[in-house]
Design an enzyme around this catalytic site. Structure first.
Site, PDB file in Angstrom:
ATOM      1  N   CYS A 158      54.716 106.243  93.112  1.00 34.81           N
ATOM      2  CA  CYS A 158      55.779 107.196  92.753  1.00 34.81           C
ATOM      3  C   CYS A 158      56.521 107.735  93.980  1.00 34.81           C
ATOM      4  O   CYS A 158      57.714 108.011  93.917  1.00 34.81           O
ATOM      5  CB  CYS A 158      55.201 108.343  91.938  1.00 34.81           C
ATOM      6  SG  CYS A 158      53.714 109.057  92.642  1.00 34.81           S
ATOM      7  N   HIS A 251      59.553 114.286  92.548  1.00 40.39           N
ATOM      8  CA  HIS A 251      59.238 114.104  93.966  1.00 40.39           C
ATOM      9  C   HIS A 251      60.558 114.107  94.750  1.00 40.39           C
ATOM     10  O   HIS A 251      61.458 113.309  94.471  1.00 40.39           O
ATOM     11  CB  HIS A 251      58.550 112.757  94.206  1.00 40.39           C
ATOM     12  CG  HIS A 251      57.135 112.676  93.718  1.00 40.39           C
ATOM     13  ND1 HIS A 251      56.445 113.734  93.171  1.00 40.39           N
ATOM     14  CD2 HIS A 251      56.264 111.626  93.747  1.00 40.39           C
ATOM     15  CE1 HIS A 251      55.207 113.336  92.863  1.00 40.39           C
ATOM     16  NE2 HIS A 251      55.087 112.062  93.185  1.00 40.39           N
TER      17      HIS A 251
HETATM   18  N1  LIG Z   1      49.820 110.947  87.370  1.00 39.33           N
HETATM   19  C1  LIG Z   1      50.722 110.188  87.983  1.00 39.33           C
HETATM   20  O1  LIG Z   1      51.907 110.538  88.122  1.00 39.33           O
HETATM   21  C2  LIG Z   1      50.324 108.848  88.542  1.00 39.33           C
HETATM   22  C3  LIG Z   1      51.298 108.121  89.236  1.00 39.33           C
HETATM   23  C4  LIG Z   1      50.970 106.856  89.717  1.00 39.33           C
HETATM   24  C5  LIG Z   1      49.688 106.342  89.501  1.00 39.33           C
HETATM   25  N2  LIG Z   1      48.750 107.075  88.836  1.00 39.33           N
HETATM   26  C6  LIG Z   1      47.449 106.417  88.590  1.00 39.33           C
HETATM   27  O2  LIG Z   1      47.351 106.130  87.200  1.00 39.33           O
HETATM   28  C7  LIG Z   1      46.011 106.223  86.766  1.00 39.33           C
HETATM   29  C8  LIG Z   1      45.915 107.239  85.636  1.00 39.33           C
HETATM   30  O3  LIG Z   1      46.332 108.511  86.130  1.00 39.33           O
HETATM   31  P1  LIG Z   1      46.337 109.807  85.195  1.00 39.33           P
HETATM   32  O4  LIG Z   1      46.955 110.866  86.020  1.00 39.33           O
HETATM   33  O5  LIG Z   1      46.918 109.483  83.879  1.00 39.33           O
HETATM   34  O6  LIG Z   1      44.738 110.058  85.059  1.00 39.33           O
HETATM   35  P2  LIG Z   1      43.985 110.862  83.916  1.00 39.33           P
HETATM   36  O7  LIG Z   1      44.871 111.844  83.262  1.00 39.33           O
HETATM   37  O8  LIG Z   1      42.708 111.340  84.544  1.00 39.33           O
HETATM   38  O9  LIG Z   1      43.601 109.719  82.815  1.00 39.33           O
HETATM   39  C9  LIG Z   1      42.661 108.721  83.077  1.00 39.33           C
HETATM   40  C10 LIG Z   1      42.507 107.766  81.889  1.00 39.33           C
HETATM   41  O10 LIG Z   1      41.514 106.785  82.261  1.00 39.33           O
HETATM   42  C11 LIG Z   1      40.420 106.845  81.330  1.00 39.33           C
HETATM   43  N3  LIG Z   1      39.157 106.653  82.053  1.00 39.33           N
HETATM   44  C12 LIG Z   1      38.616 107.452  82.996  1.00 39.33           C
HETATM   45  N4  LIG Z   1      37.431 106.952  83.404  1.00 39.33           N
HETATM   46  C13 LIG Z   1      37.229 105.811  82.697  1.00 39.33           C
HETATM   47  C14 LIG Z   1      36.181 104.848  82.644  1.00 39.33           C
HETATM   48  N5  LIG Z   1      35.098 104.961  83.417  1.00 39.33           N
HETATM   49  N6  LIG Z   1      36.304 103.795  81.793  1.00 39.33           N
HETATM   50  C15 LIG Z   1      37.386 103.667  81.019  1.00 39.33           C
HETATM   51  N7  LIG Z   1      38.413 104.554  81.012  1.00 39.33           N
HETATM   52  C16 LIG Z   1      38.343 105.613  81.844  1.00 39.33           C
HETATM   53  C17 LIG Z   1      40.489 108.228  80.728  1.00 39.33           C
HETATM   54  O11 LIG Z   1      39.824 108.222  79.464  1.00 39.33           O
HETATM   55  P3  LIG Z   1      39.142 109.574  78.847  1.00 39.33           P
HETATM   56  O12 LIG Z   1      40.266 110.442  78.384  1.00 39.33           O
HETATM   57  O13 LIG Z   1      38.322 109.039  77.740  1.00 39.33           O
HETATM   58  O14 LIG Z   1      38.356 110.183  79.973  1.00 39.33           O
HETATM   59  C18 LIG Z   1      41.987 108.433  80.629  1.00 39.33           C
HETATM   60  O15 LIG Z   1      42.490 107.737  79.509  1.00 39.33           O
HETATM   61  C19 LIG Z   1      45.187 106.617  87.996  1.00 39.33           C
HETATM   62  O16 LIG Z   1      44.627 105.454  88.556  1.00 39.33           O
HETATM   63  C20 LIG Z   1      46.211 107.248  88.913  1.00 39.33           C
HETATM   64  O17 LIG Z   1      45.838 107.122  90.263  1.00 39.33           O
HETATM   65  C21 LIG Z   1      49.046 108.312  88.341  1.00 39.33           C
END
Ligand SMILES: NC(=O)c1ccc[n+]([C@@H]2O[C@H](COP(=O)([O-])OP(=O)(O)OC[C@H]3O[C@@H](n4cnc5c(N)ncnc54)[C@H](OP(=O)(O)O)[C@@H]3O)[C@@H](O)[C@H]2O)c1
Length: 361
Positions: A158, A251
Protein backbone atom coordinates in the site's frame (compact mmCIF):
# COMPACT_ATOMS: atom_id res chain seq x y z
CA UNK A 1 -27.86 -19.49 -13.01
CA UNK A 2 -25.48 -16.59 -12.51
CA UNK A 3 -22.86 -16.16 -15.23
CA UNK A 4 -20.54 -14.36 -12.89
CA UNK A 5 -17.27 -16.00 -11.89
CA UNK A 6 -17.45 -17.63 -8.45
CA UNK A 7 -14.98 -16.09 -6.01
CA UNK A 8 -13.69 -17.25 -2.65
CA UNK A 9 -12.19 -14.86 -0.10
CA UNK A 10 -9.37 -16.41 1.96
CA UNK A 11 -9.17 -14.41 5.20
CA UNK A 12 -12.66 -13.03 4.52
CA UNK A 13 -13.31 -12.22 8.19
CA UNK A 14 -10.30 -9.86 8.49
CA UNK A 15 -10.09 -6.18 7.65
CA UNK A 16 -8.87 -6.62 4.08
CA UNK A 17 -11.22 -9.57 3.59
CA UNK A 18 -14.16 -7.39 4.68
CA UNK A 19 -13.05 -4.74 2.20
CA UNK A 20 -13.02 -7.38 -0.59
CA UNK A 21 -16.54 -8.46 0.38
CA UNK A 22 -17.78 -4.85 0.40
CA UNK A 23 -16.14 -3.96 -2.93
CA UNK A 24 -17.50 -7.09 -4.61
CA UNK A 25 -21.13 -6.39 -3.62
CA UNK A 26 -22.90 -6.00 -6.98
CA UNK A 27 -19.68 -6.53 -8.98
CA UNK A 28 -20.63 -7.09 -12.64
CA UNK A 29 -18.19 -10.00 -13.20
CA UNK A 30 -17.49 -11.63 -9.82
CA UNK A 31 -19.73 -13.07 -7.12
CA UNK A 32 -18.56 -14.03 -3.62
CA UNK A 33 -19.77 -17.60 -3.13
CA UNK A 34 -17.27 -18.82 -0.54
CA UNK A 35 -15.53 -17.30 2.48
CA UNK A 36 -12.72 -18.99 4.40
CA UNK A 37 -10.84 -18.00 7.54
CA UNK A 38 -9.06 -19.62 10.51
CA UNK A 39 -10.47 -22.66 12.28
CA UNK A 40 -11.73 -20.16 14.93
CA UNK A 41 -14.32 -18.82 12.47
CA UNK A 42 -14.93 -21.96 10.38
CA UNK A 43 -18.40 -23.45 10.67
CA UNK A 44 -20.07 -20.15 11.65
CA UNK A 45 -22.42 -18.02 9.54
CA UNK A 46 -20.40 -15.11 8.15
CA UNK A 47 -22.51 -12.56 10.02
CA UNK A 48 -21.83 -14.36 13.31
CA UNK A 49 -18.13 -14.83 12.57
CA UNK A 50 -17.61 -11.05 12.17
CA UNK A 51 -19.97 -9.99 14.96
CA UNK A 52 -18.44 -7.06 16.89
CA UNK A 53 -15.57 -6.72 14.39
CA UNK A 54 -17.20 -5.54 11.14
CA UNK A 55 -14.99 -2.54 10.27
CA UNK A 56 -16.54 -1.17 7.08
CA UNK A 57 -18.74 1.97 6.93
CA UNK A 58 -21.35 0.11 4.88
CA UNK A 59 -23.38 -2.82 6.30
CA UNK A 60 -22.48 -6.48 5.69
CA UNK A 61 -23.81 -7.32 2.19
CA UNK A 62 -27.02 -9.38 2.47
CA UNK A 63 -25.81 -11.97 -0.05
CA UNK A 64 -22.93 -13.12 2.19
CA UNK A 65 -24.49 -12.99 5.68
CA UNK A 66 -25.55 -16.65 5.67
CA UNK A 67 -22.50 -18.11 3.96
CA UNK A 68 -20.95 -20.71 6.27
CA UNK A 69 -17.29 -19.81 6.76
CA UNK A 70 -14.86 -22.54 5.71
CA UNK A 71 -11.40 -23.36 7.02
CA UNK A 72 -8.68 -21.85 4.77
CA UNK A 73 -6.54 -24.94 5.37
CA UNK A 74 -9.13 -27.27 3.81
CA UNK A 75 -7.93 -26.34 0.36
CA UNK A 76 -9.86 -28.89 -1.75
CA UNK A 77 -13.12 -28.08 0.05
CA UNK A 78 -12.81 -24.39 -0.81
CA UNK A 79 -11.29 -24.84 -4.27
CA UNK A 80 -14.08 -27.07 -5.59
CA UNK A 81 -16.64 -24.27 -5.06
CA UNK A 82 -14.87 -21.40 -6.81
CA UNK A 83 -13.34 -20.23 -10.09
CA UNK A 84 -10.62 -18.22 -8.30
CA UNK A 85 -9.79 -16.75 -4.88
CA UNK A 86 -8.61 -13.50 -3.36
CA UNK A 87 -6.15 -14.04 -0.52
CA UNK A 88 -6.00 -11.83 2.58
CA UNK A 89 -5.08 -14.35 5.27
CA UNK A 90 -2.77 -13.39 8.08
CA UNK A 91 -0.37 -16.28 8.76
CA UNK A 92 3.42 -16.57 8.72
CA UNK A 93 5.08 -15.73 5.40
CA UNK A 94 6.05 -19.37 4.79
CA UNK A 95 2.53 -20.59 5.60
CA UNK A 96 1.00 -18.01 3.23
CA UNK A 97 3.45 -18.98 0.45
CA UNK A 98 2.59 -22.64 0.89
CA UNK A 99 -1.18 -22.20 1.09
CA UNK A 100 -1.36 -19.86 -1.91
CA UNK A 101 0.62 -22.35 -4.01
CA UNK A 102 -1.58 -25.18 -2.72
CA UNK A 103 -4.65 -23.34 -4.07
CA UNK A 104 -2.88 -22.66 -7.39
CA UNK A 105 -2.11 -26.38 -7.67
CA UNK A 106 -5.83 -27.19 -7.42
CA UNK A 107 -6.10 -25.14 -10.66
CA UNK A 108 -7.56 -22.20 -8.70
CA UNK A 109 -5.96 -18.83 -9.57
CA UNK A 110 -5.00 -16.81 -6.49
CA UNK A 111 -4.97 -13.00 -6.54
CA UNK A 112 -3.21 -12.05 -3.34
CA UNK A 113 -3.03 -9.02 -1.14
CA UNK A 114 -0.21 -10.59 0.89
CA UNK A 115 3.49 -9.86 0.59
CA UNK A 116 4.63 -13.52 0.80
CA UNK A 117 4.99 -14.07 -2.98
CA UNK A 118 5.98 -10.51 -4.01
CA UNK A 119 9.56 -11.60 -4.65
CA UNK A 120 8.88 -15.07 -6.06
CA UNK A 121 10.63 -14.55 -9.41
CA UNK A 122 7.83 -15.92 -11.64
CA UNK A 123 4.93 -14.31 -9.71
CA UNK A 124 3.71 -11.07 -11.28
CA UNK A 125 3.33 -8.08 -8.91
CA UNK A 126 1.08 -5.71 -10.75
CA UNK A 127 -0.42 -2.23 -10.71
CA UNK A 128 -2.65 -2.66 -13.77
CA UNK A 129 -2.02 0.88 -15.08
CA UNK A 130 1.77 0.40 -14.83
CA UNK A 131 2.86 -3.16 -15.68
CA UNK A 132 -0.04 -5.23 -17.07
CA UNK A 133 2.45 -7.01 -19.36
CA UNK A 134 4.04 -8.70 -16.31
CA UNK A 135 1.07 -11.10 -16.25
CA UNK A 136 2.85 -12.88 -19.13
CA UNK A 137 5.23 -14.43 -16.58
CA UNK A 138 2.28 -16.57 -15.42
CA UNK A 139 2.93 -19.02 -18.27
CA UNK A 140 6.39 -19.75 -16.81
CA UNK A 141 4.97 -20.04 -13.29
CA UNK A 142 2.36 -22.55 -14.46
CA UNK A 143 5.14 -24.71 -15.92
CA UNK A 144 6.95 -24.67 -12.55
CA UNK A 145 3.74 -25.53 -10.66
CA UNK A 146 2.62 -28.10 -13.23
CA UNK A 147 -0.78 -26.43 -13.64
CA UNK A 148 -2.90 -25.48 -16.62
CA UNK A 149 -4.96 -22.64 -15.10
CA UNK A 150 -3.73 -22.30 -11.48
CA UNK A 151 -1.25 -19.53 -10.56
CA UNK A 152 -0.54 -16.80 -8.01
CA UNK A 153 -0.57 -13.09 -8.88
CA UNK A 154 -0.03 -10.31 -6.33
CA UNK A 155 -0.44 -6.59 -5.90
CA UNK A 156 2.29 -4.45 -4.34
CA UNK A 157 2.40 -2.81 -0.90
CA UNK A 158 0.00 0.00 0.00
CA UNK A 159 2.82 2.46 0.81
CA UNK A 160 4.08 2.76 -2.79
CA UNK A 161 0.74 3.66 -4.37
CA UNK A 162 1.03 7.36 -3.44
CA UNK A 163 4.25 7.89 -5.42
CA UNK A 164 5.24 4.95 -7.71
CA UNK A 165 2.42 5.70 -10.23
CA UNK A 166 3.47 9.38 -10.25
CA UNK A 167 7.11 8.51 -10.95
CA UNK A 168 5.88 6.18 -13.72
CA UNK A 169 3.93 9.03 -15.31
CA UNK A 170 7.22 11.00 -15.30
CA UNK A 171 9.30 8.19 -16.84
CA UNK A 172 10.19 10.21 -19.97
CA UNK A 173 12.07 12.70 -17.72
CA UNK A 174 14.09 9.85 -16.19
CA UNK A 175 13.74 10.19 -12.43
CA UNK A 176 16.84 8.57 -10.87
CA UNK A 177 17.00 9.56 -7.21
CA UNK A 178 13.99 9.68 -4.92
CA UNK A 179 13.59 10.50 -1.22
CA UNK A 180 10.18 9.64 0.20
CA UNK A 181 8.54 9.93 3.61
CA UNK A 182 5.20 8.19 4.00
CA UNK A 183 2.53 9.14 6.56
CA UNK A 184 0.53 5.93 6.87
CA UNK A 185 -2.99 5.31 8.16
CA UNK A 186 -3.76 2.89 10.99
CA UNK A 187 -6.08 0.75 8.81
CA UNK A 188 -2.88 -0.35 7.05
CA UNK A 189 -2.19 -2.34 10.21
CA UNK A 190 -5.72 -3.80 10.12
CA UNK A 191 -6.73 -1.43 12.95
CA UNK A 192 -9.32 1.24 13.79
CA UNK A 193 -8.99 3.81 16.62
CA UNK A 194 -11.22 1.54 18.73
CA UNK A 195 -8.66 -1.26 18.59
CA UNK A 196 -5.62 1.03 18.73
CA UNK A 197 -6.46 3.92 21.12
CA UNK A 198 -2.73 4.67 21.66
CA UNK A 199 -2.70 6.10 18.11
CA UNK A 200 -5.03 9.00 19.00
CA UNK A 201 -2.94 12.19 18.95
CA UNK A 202 0.17 10.07 18.40
CA UNK A 203 2.84 9.33 15.79
CA UNK A 204 4.91 6.12 15.73
CA UNK A 205 8.11 6.32 13.67
CA UNK A 206 8.29 2.62 12.79
CA UNK A 207 6.31 0.20 10.60
CA UNK A 208 7.96 -3.18 10.47
CA UNK A 209 9.37 -4.05 7.01
CA UNK A 210 7.71 -1.07 5.34
CA UNK A 211 10.78 0.96 4.37
CA UNK A 212 12.35 -1.94 2.50
CA UNK A 213 9.08 -2.55 0.62
CA UNK A 214 8.77 1.16 -0.20
CA UNK A 215 12.29 1.29 -1.63
CA UNK A 216 12.37 -2.02 -3.54
CA UNK A 217 8.87 -2.83 -4.79
CA UNK A 218 8.69 0.01 -7.35
CA UNK A 219 11.85 -1.40 -8.98
CA UNK A 220 10.23 -4.80 -9.47
CA UNK A 221 7.14 -3.15 -11.00
CA UNK A 222 9.38 -1.27 -13.44
CA UNK A 223 11.31 -4.49 -14.24
CA UNK A 224 11.32 -6.72 -17.33
CA UNK A 225 10.58 -10.37 -17.95
CA UNK A 226 13.81 -12.17 -18.86
CA UNK A 227 14.17 -15.96 -19.11
CA UNK A 228 10.83 -16.57 -17.41
CA UNK A 229 11.36 -14.35 -14.37
CA UNK A 230 10.90 -10.68 -13.53
CA UNK A 231 14.20 -8.82 -13.28
CA UNK A 232 13.83 -5.58 -11.29
CA UNK A 233 14.91 -2.23 -12.76
CA UNK A 234 18.17 -0.84 -11.36
CA UNK A 235 18.24 2.71 -12.72
CA UNK A 236 16.34 4.48 -9.89
CA UNK A 237 17.45 4.80 -6.26
CA UNK A 238 14.75 5.24 -3.63
CA UNK A 239 15.27 5.90 0.08
CA UNK A 240 12.35 6.10 2.48
CA UNK A 241 11.04 6.64 6.00
CA UNK A 242 7.61 5.25 6.88
CA UNK A 243 5.70 6.84 9.76
CA UNK A 244 2.40 5.73 11.33
CA UNK A 245 0.07 8.73 11.84
CA UNK A 246 -3.35 9.15 13.50
CA UNK A 247 -5.41 8.81 10.33
CA UNK A 248 -7.96 6.04 9.73
CA UNK A 249 -7.63 5.64 5.92
CA UNK A 250 -5.19 7.26 3.49
CA UNK A 251 -1.43 7.07 3.03
CA UNK A 252 0.27 10.39 2.23
CA UNK A 253 3.78 10.58 0.74
CA UNK A 254 6.12 13.62 0.70
CA UNK A 255 8.60 13.06 -2.12
CA UNK A 256 11.79 14.67 -3.51
CA UNK A 257 12.99 13.70 -7.00
CA UNK A 258 16.07 14.23 -9.19
CA UNK A 259 15.64 13.85 -12.96
CA UNK A 260 18.19 13.20 -15.72
CA UNK A 261 16.09 15.25 -18.18
CA UNK A 262 14.95 18.54 -16.64
CA UNK A 263 11.13 18.86 -16.84
CA UNK A 264 9.15 22.06 -16.30
CA UNK A 265 6.39 22.19 -13.72
CA UNK A 266 3.79 22.29 -16.47
CA UNK A 267 5.27 19.21 -18.14
CA UNK A 268 5.08 17.34 -14.82
CA UNK A 269 1.44 18.35 -14.31
CA UNK A 270 0.49 17.44 -17.89
CA UNK A 271 2.20 14.04 -17.59
CA UNK A 272 0.16 13.29 -14.45
CA UNK A 273 -3.16 14.42 -15.86
CA UNK A 274 -2.63 12.59 -19.17
CA UNK A 275 -1.42 9.31 -17.66
CA UNK A 276 -3.68 6.31 -18.22
CA UNK A 277 -3.26 2.63 -18.95
CA UNK A 278 -4.85 -0.65 -19.99
CA UNK A 279 -7.61 -0.54 -17.28
CA UNK A 280 -8.84 2.79 -18.68
CA UNK A 281 -8.58 1.55 -22.29
CA UNK A 282 -10.50 -1.63 -21.48
CA UNK A 283 -12.89 0.24 -19.17
CA UNK A 284 -12.42 -2.40 -16.45
CA UNK A 285 -15.27 -2.17 -13.90
CA UNK A 286 -13.09 -0.89 -11.01
CA UNK A 287 -10.78 1.31 -13.09
CA UNK A 288 -10.76 5.00 -12.16
CA UNK A 289 -11.57 7.21 -15.15
CA UNK A 290 -8.72 9.53 -14.17
CA UNK A 291 -5.96 7.51 -12.47
CA UNK A 292 -3.88 10.45 -11.17
CA UNK A 293 -5.05 14.04 -10.79
CA UNK A 294 -3.11 17.21 -10.01
CA UNK A 295 -4.60 19.61 -7.47
CA UNK A 296 -3.52 23.26 -7.76
CA UNK A 297 -4.54 24.42 -4.26
CA UNK A 298 -1.64 24.74 -1.80
CA UNK A 299 -3.51 22.85 0.92
CA UNK A 300 -4.38 19.74 -1.15
CA UNK A 301 -4.44 16.78 -1.29
CA UNK A 302 -5.95 16.36 2.17
CA UNK A 303 -6.84 12.98 3.64
CA UNK A 304 -10.25 14.14 4.87
CA UNK A 305 -11.25 15.66 1.52
CA UNK A 306 -9.46 13.59 -1.07
CA UNK A 307 -8.90 9.99 0.05
CA UNK A 308 -12.06 8.70 -1.67
CA UNK A 309 -11.20 10.24 -5.06
CA UNK A 310 -12.44 7.89 -7.84
CA UNK A 311 -14.00 5.60 -5.17
CA UNK A 312 -10.60 5.24 -3.53
CA UNK A 313 -8.99 3.98 -6.76
CA UNK A 314 -7.44 7.29 -7.89
CA UNK A 315 -4.31 9.10 -6.69
CA UNK A 316 -4.25 12.78 -5.78
CA UNK A 317 -1.09 14.84 -6.19
CA UNK A 318 -0.33 18.42 -5.14
CA UNK A 319 2.37 20.90 -4.19
CA UNK A 320 4.75 20.29 -7.08
CA UNK A 321 7.49 22.83 -6.53
CA UNK A 322 11.20 23.30 -7.19
CA UNK A 323 13.59 22.09 -4.53
CA UNK A 324 16.91 23.62 -3.45
CA UNK A 325 18.74 20.25 -3.24
CA UNK A 326 16.63 17.89 -5.39
CA UNK A 327 14.96 19.01 -8.64
CA UNK A 328 11.28 18.82 -7.74
CA UNK A 329 9.14 17.84 -4.74
CA UNK A 330 5.48 16.88 -4.38
CA UNK A 331 2.87 15.33 -2.09
CA UNK A 332 0.78 12.26 -3.09
CA UNK A 333 -2.22 10.59 -1.46
CA UNK A 334 -3.91 7.22 -2.03
CA UNK A 335 -6.48 5.07 -0.23
CA UNK A 336 -4.48 2.32 1.45
CA UNK A 337 -7.20 -0.31 1.85
CA UNK A 338 -8.89 0.38 -1.52
CA UNK A 339 -6.22 1.14 -4.19
CA UNK A 340 -3.51 -0.04 -1.76
CA UNK A 341 -5.14 -3.38 -0.87
CA UNK A 342 -8.46 -4.98 -1.85
CA UNK A 343 -9.38 -2.53 -4.66
CA UNK A 344 -5.94 -2.94 -6.26
CA UNK A 345 -6.36 -6.72 -6.14
CA UNK A 346 -9.89 -6.57 -7.62
CA UNK A 347 -8.53 -4.45 -10.49
CA UNK A 348 -5.76 -7.06 -11.02
CA UNK A 349 -8.41 -9.82 -11.18
CA UNK A 350 -10.44 -7.80 -13.71
CA UNK A 351 -7.30 -7.40 -15.82
CA UNK A 352 -6.58 -11.16 -15.53
CA UNK A 353 -10.12 -11.93 -16.68
CA UNK A 354 -9.81 -9.52 -19.60
CA UNK A 355 -6.45 -11.09 -20.54
CA UNK A 356 -7.97 -14.62 -20.41
CA UNK A 357 -6.01 -15.90 -17.37
CA UNK A 358 -9.09 -16.20 -15.12
CA UNK A 359 -12.04 -18.10 -16.60
CA UNK A 360 -14.92 -20.24 -15.35
CA UNK A 361 -13.67 -23.67 -14.24
N1 LIG B 1 -4.78 -3.87 6.38
C1 LIG B 1 -4.19 -3.47 5.26
O1 LIG B 1 -4.41 -2.35 4.76
C2 LIG B 1 -3.23 -4.38 4.54
C3 LIG B 1 -2.59 -3.87 3.40
C4 LIG B 1 -1.73 -4.71 2.69
C5 LIG B 1 -1.52 -6.02 3.13
N2 LIG B 1 -2.14 -6.49 4.25
C6 LIG B 1 -1.92 -7.91 4.59
O2 LIG B 1 -3.13 -8.62 4.35
C7 LIG B 1 -3.28 -9.68 5.27
C8 LIG B 1 -4.59 -9.52 6.03
O3 LIG B 1 -4.55 -8.29 6.75
P1 LIG B 1 -5.77 -7.82 7.66
O4 LIG B 1 -5.41 -6.45 8.11
O5 LIG B 1 -7.05 -8.03 6.95
O6 LIG B 1 -5.63 -8.87 8.89
P2 LIG B 1 -6.75 -9.32 9.91
O7 LIG B 1 -7.82 -8.30 10.03
O8 LIG B 1 -6.02 -9.75 11.15
O9 LIG B 1 -7.40 -10.65 9.23
C9 LIG B 1 -6.69 -11.85 9.11
C10 LIG B 1 -7.52 -12.93 8.41
O10 LIG B 1 -6.70 -14.12 8.35
C11 LIG B 1 -7.35 -15.18 9.05
N3 LIG B 1 -6.35 -15.97 9.77
C12 LIG B 1 -5.56 -15.57 10.79
N4 LIG B 1 -4.79 -16.59 11.21
C13 LIG B 1 -5.11 -17.66 10.44
C14 LIG B 1 -4.68 -19.02 10.40
N5 LIG B 1 -3.75 -19.48 11.24
N6 LIG B 1 -5.23 -19.85 9.47
C15 LIG B 1 -6.15 -19.40 8.61
N7 LIG B 1 -6.61 -18.12 8.61
C16 LIG B 1 -6.10 -17.26 9.51
C17 LIG B 1 -8.30 -14.51 10.01
O11 LIG B 1 -9.35 -15.42 10.36
P3 LIG B 1 -10.14 -15.30 11.78
O12 LIG B 1 -11.04 -14.12 11.67
O13 LIG B 1 -10.86 -16.59 11.84
O14 LIG B 1 -9.07 -15.13 12.83
C18 LIG B 1 -8.77 -13.33 9.18
O15 LIG B 1 -9.75 -13.76 8.25
C19 LIG B 1 -2.05 -9.63 6.18
O16 LIG B 1 -1.09 -10.55 5.71
C20 LIG B 1 -1.57 -8.20 6.05
O17 LIG B 1 -0.19 -8.09 6.28
C21 LIG B 1 -3.00 -5.69 4.96
Amino acid sequence: MSEKLRVGILGGTGMVGQRFISLLENHPWFEVTTIAASPRSAGQRYEDAVEGRWKMDTPIPKAVKNIIVKNVNEVEEVAKEVDFVFSAVDMSKDEIKAIEEAYAKTETPVVSNNSAHRWTPDVPMVVPEINPQHMEVIEFQKKRLGTTRGFVAVKPNCSIQSYAPVLTAWKEFEPYEVVVTTYQAISGAGKTFKDWPEMEGNIIPFISGEEEKSEKEPLRIWGKIENGVIVPADDVKITSQCIRVPVLNGHTAAVFVKFRKAPTKQQLIDAINNFSGVPQELKLPSAPKQFIRYMEEDNRPQVALDVDYENGMGISVGRIREDSIYDWKFVGLSHNTVRGAAGGAVLCAELLKAQGYITAK
